[in-house]
Write a protein that holds these residues in place. Structure first.
Motif, PDB file in Angstrom:
ATOM      1  N   TYR A 142      -3.545  -4.862 -19.184  1.00 46.13           N
ATOM      2  CA  TYR A 142      -3.238  -3.806 -18.219  1.00 46.13           C
ATOM      3  C   TYR A 142      -1.773  -3.910 -17.821  1.00 46.13           C
ATOM      4  CZ  TYR A 142      -8.268  -3.201 -17.766  1.00 46.13           C
ATOM      5  OH  TYR A 142      -9.589  -2.973 -18.030  1.00 46.13           O
ATOM      6  N   GLN A 143      -1.142  -2.756 -17.709  1.00 45.42           N
ATOM      7  CA  GLN A 143       0.209  -2.702 -17.178  1.00 45.42           C
ATOM      8  C   GLN A 143       0.097  -2.309 -15.707  1.00 45.42           C
ATOM      9  OE1 GLN A 143       2.899  -0.592 -19.684  1.00 45.42           O
ATOM     10  NE2 GLN A 143       4.654  -0.808 -18.314  1.00 45.42           N
ATOM     11  N   VAL A 144       0.692  -3.128 -14.846  1.00 43.00           N
ATOM     12  CA  VAL A 144       0.501  -2.976 -13.405  1.00 43.00           C
ATOM     13  C   VAL A 144       1.838  -2.651 -12.742  1.00 43.00           C
ATOM     14  CG1 VAL A 144      -0.310  -4.063 -11.291  1.00 43.00           C
ATOM     15  CG2 VAL A 144      -1.426  -4.603 -13.474  1.00 43.00           C
ATOM     16  N   PHE A 145       1.875  -1.507 -12.062  1.00 40.87           N
ATOM     17  CA  PHE A 145       3.045  -1.098 -11.284  1.00 40.87           C
ATOM     18  C   PHE A 145       2.705  -1.248  -9.800  1.00 40.87           C
ATOM     19  CE2 PHE A 145       3.207   1.137 -15.277  1.00 40.87           C
ATOM     20  CZ  PHE A 145       4.548   1.153 -15.639  1.00 40.87           C
ATOM     21  N   ARG A 146       3.565  -1.931  -9.064  1.00 40.61           N
ATOM     22  CA  ARG A 146       3.370  -2.102  -7.625  1.00 40.61           C
ATOM     23  C   ARG A 146       4.487  -1.386  -6.878  1.00 40.61           C
ATOM     24  NH1 ARG A 146       4.283  -6.703  -5.775  1.00 40.61           N
ATOM     25  NH2 ARG A 146       2.893  -6.719  -3.979  1.00 40.61           N
ATOM     26  N   PHE A 147       4.091  -0.532  -5.928  1.00 43.68           N
ATOM     27  CA  PHE A 147       5.044   0.245  -5.144  1.00 43.68           C
ATOM     28  C   PHE A 147       4.866  -0.069  -3.657  1.00 43.68           C
ATOM     29  CE2 PHE A 147       4.059   2.693  -8.933  1.00 43.68           C
ATOM     30  CZ  PHE A 147       5.289   3.144  -9.376  1.00 43.68           C
ATOM     31  N   GLN A 148       5.969  -0.048  -2.940  1.00 41.18           N
ATOM     32  CA  GLN A 148       5.933  -0.078  -1.478  1.00 41.18           C
ATOM     33  C   GLN A 148       6.020   1.363  -0.990  1.00 41.18           C
ATOM     34  OE1 GLN A 148       6.186  -3.007   0.862  1.00 41.18           O
ATOM     35  NE2 GLN A 148       5.446  -1.366   2.187  1.00 41.18           N
ATOM     36  N   VAL A 149       5.044   1.791  -0.179  1.00 39.69           N
ATOM     37  CA  VAL A 149       5.066   3.143   0.369  1.00 39.69           C
ATOM     38  C   VAL A 149       6.088   3.170   1.502  1.00 39.69           C
ATOM     39  CG1 VAL A 149       3.717   4.994   1.393  1.00 39.69           C
ATOM     40  CG2 VAL A 149       2.646   3.438  -0.250  1.00 39.69           C
ATOM     41  N   ALA A 150       7.169   3.937   1.298  1.00 41.88           N
ATOM     42  CA  ALA A 150       8.328   3.842   2.193  1.00 41.88           C
ATOM     43  C   ALA A 150       8.374   4.915   3.266  1.00 41.88           C
ATOM     44  CB  ALA A 150       9.620   3.877   1.370  1.00 41.88           C
ATOM     45  N   SER A 151       7.943   6.134   2.959  1.00 40.53           N
ATOM     46  CA  SER A 151       8.052   7.209   3.948  1.00 40.53           C
ATOM     47  C   SER A 151       6.954   8.228   3.712  1.00 40.53           C
ATOM     48  CB  SER A 151       9.427   7.886   3.881  1.00 40.53           C
ATOM     49  OG  SER A 151       9.615   8.514   2.627  1.00 40.53           O
ATOM     50  N   GLU A 152       6.666   9.019   4.754  1.00 44.87           N
ATOM     51  CA  GLU A 152       5.582   9.987   4.668  1.00 44.87           C
ATOM     52  C   GLU A 152       6.001  11.203   3.861  1.00 44.87           C
ATOM     53  OE1 GLU A 152       7.908  10.864   8.391  1.00 44.87           O
ATOM     54  OE2 GLU A 152       7.127   9.095   7.372  1.00 44.87           O
ATOM     55  N   GLY A 153       5.012  11.983   3.447  1.00 42.51           N
ATOM     56  CA  GLY A 153       5.275  13.186   2.664  1.00 42.51           C
ATOM     57  C   GLY A 153       4.335  13.271   1.477  1.00 42.51           C
TER      58      GLY A 153
END
Length: 374
Positions: free
Chosen positions: A232-243
């Motif tokens: 599996y290729q795993v991408f991790r993101f930090q949710v920075a702002s609403e929208g």
């Protein structure tokens, strides 16, 4: 003799007519009351307008005694407790961490808000949520127990502070779907890959101001480098702002421009105080809320048919009802059901559309939501 027999028959017919009328009246009394109740409630205004305008207010009452309440910084906590000022007694604050909950004003006496269905007078305490660790909020009310005998009633809340962050994972099955996350969440996209083939997932569209990439890694089971190896290729993101945002990835070799597969997912980023509105098109879907969110479910209704929507299943500890649903009319008639997300967990919210007096008949329609609160 003949005249007497005719009179007796007439009396019997009269009695039978009355009995039949009483049976009909009994069977349809629920319908009549429901019909006129709905008809008297028709409005052209949003029944949740007072709720929408105050989504930062977390309201608790007597029924929440000894419960846990999850709060976030800058929330307003309103504690409404039944009181009888005629006795000369009132609620007293005996335990609180003012660095966490700042009392905004002296408690006031007010009628209950729309979510409390009685005519009592309430003593209302308003707090501004500051910061800090979990704590206990306690109030006490003196009660007379006989002559010269005084006891104390206690009201306690377990105050939990939360930044509402969670880890939300999307997989291959979420392709072309929409997912809801919250600011400060960790958003993970986990997609099947085969590194030995030379193919890998590439981000081709993303708004880094909303989804900040933290890392891109390979994980899996078995021999990942062998042909056909599972990984599996795993991408991790930090949710920075609403929208709202659209994340798009392509599965291809680095030297190729035409992808073998495309993965696209819509991301709706919520603030904690945001209002989530759902309609009948969202039936049987999963909805993710954050403590403090207001959920408004709009369901079309036709009171002339005798059918009405009723909440059949709900965990009030997870979704607190806000007031009674009111029949609205803006071209079509509908009802707004309003809830406020409370404590973390998973629950089912289910409505039935049926005639109240047809208790043994299946509902004409069923509306169901799977609710998740991190």
């Amino acid at each position: 003799m003949l005249l007497s027999l005719k009179i007796e028959r007439k009396q019997i017919y009269t009695i039978l007519t009355i009995v039949v009328f009483m049976i009909i009246l009994h069977n349809y009394s629920d319908f009549v009351s429901s019909f006129f109740a709905d008809a008297s409630e028709v409005s052209t205004q949003d029944s949740c307008s007072s709720t929408v305008g105050s989504t930062k207010i977390i309201s608790v009452s007597d029924e929440n005694n000894s419960e846990a309440v999850t709060l976030k910084q800058n929330h307003l906590l309103m504690v409404q407790l039944a009181s009888n000022p005629g006795t000369g007694y009132g609620w007293q604050l005996v335990q609180n961490n003012p660095e966490q909950l700042k009392l905004l004003e002296n408690p006031t006496l007010e009628p209950p808000n729309q979510s409390i269905q009685n005519d009592s007078v309430y003593q209302v305490f308003r707090f501004q949520v500051q910061s800090g660790a979990s704590s206990i909020l306690e109030l006490q009310y003196p009660q007379e127990q006989g002559t010269n005998n005084l006891s104390t009633k206690s009201y306690r809340l377990n105050i939990l502070m939360s930044n509402s962050s969670a880890t939300i994972t999307a997989t291959d099955f979420d392709n072309n779907q929409e997912i809801r996350v919250a600011k400060d969440d960790i958003f993970v996209v986990r997609l099947r890959t085969n590194p030995a083939s030379g193919y890998s997932w590439q981000i081709v569209s993303n708004n880094p101001n909303q989804l900040k990439l933290l890392d891109n890694s390979i994980s899996g089971d078995g021999n990942q480098t062998a042909p056909g190896g599972s990984a599996y290729q795993v991408f991790r993101f930090q949710v920075a702002s609403e929208g709202t945002s659209v994340l798009e990835l392509q599965y291809r070799r680095p030297e190729e421009t035409t992808p073998k597969e495309t993965y696209r997912i819509g991301v709706q980023i919520l603030e904690q105080t945001e209002v989530v509105r759902l309609t009948e098109s969202d039936n049987n879907k999963e909805v993710r809320l954050i403590p403090g969110n207001t959920l408004i479910v709009r369901l079309d209704a036709n009171p002339d048919s005798g059918q009405s929507w009723q909440v059949i299943q709900n965990d009030a500890n997870k979704l607190k009802p806000l007031g009674s649903p009111v029949l609205q009319q803006t071209g079509t008639q509908y009802k707004n059901f309003c809830f406020q997300a409370q404590s973390a967990g998973t629950s089912t919210l289910e409505f039935h559309y049926s005639r109240p007096w047809e208790r043994n008949q299946p509902p004409l329609n069923i509306y169901r939501l799977n609710v998740k609160i991190p």
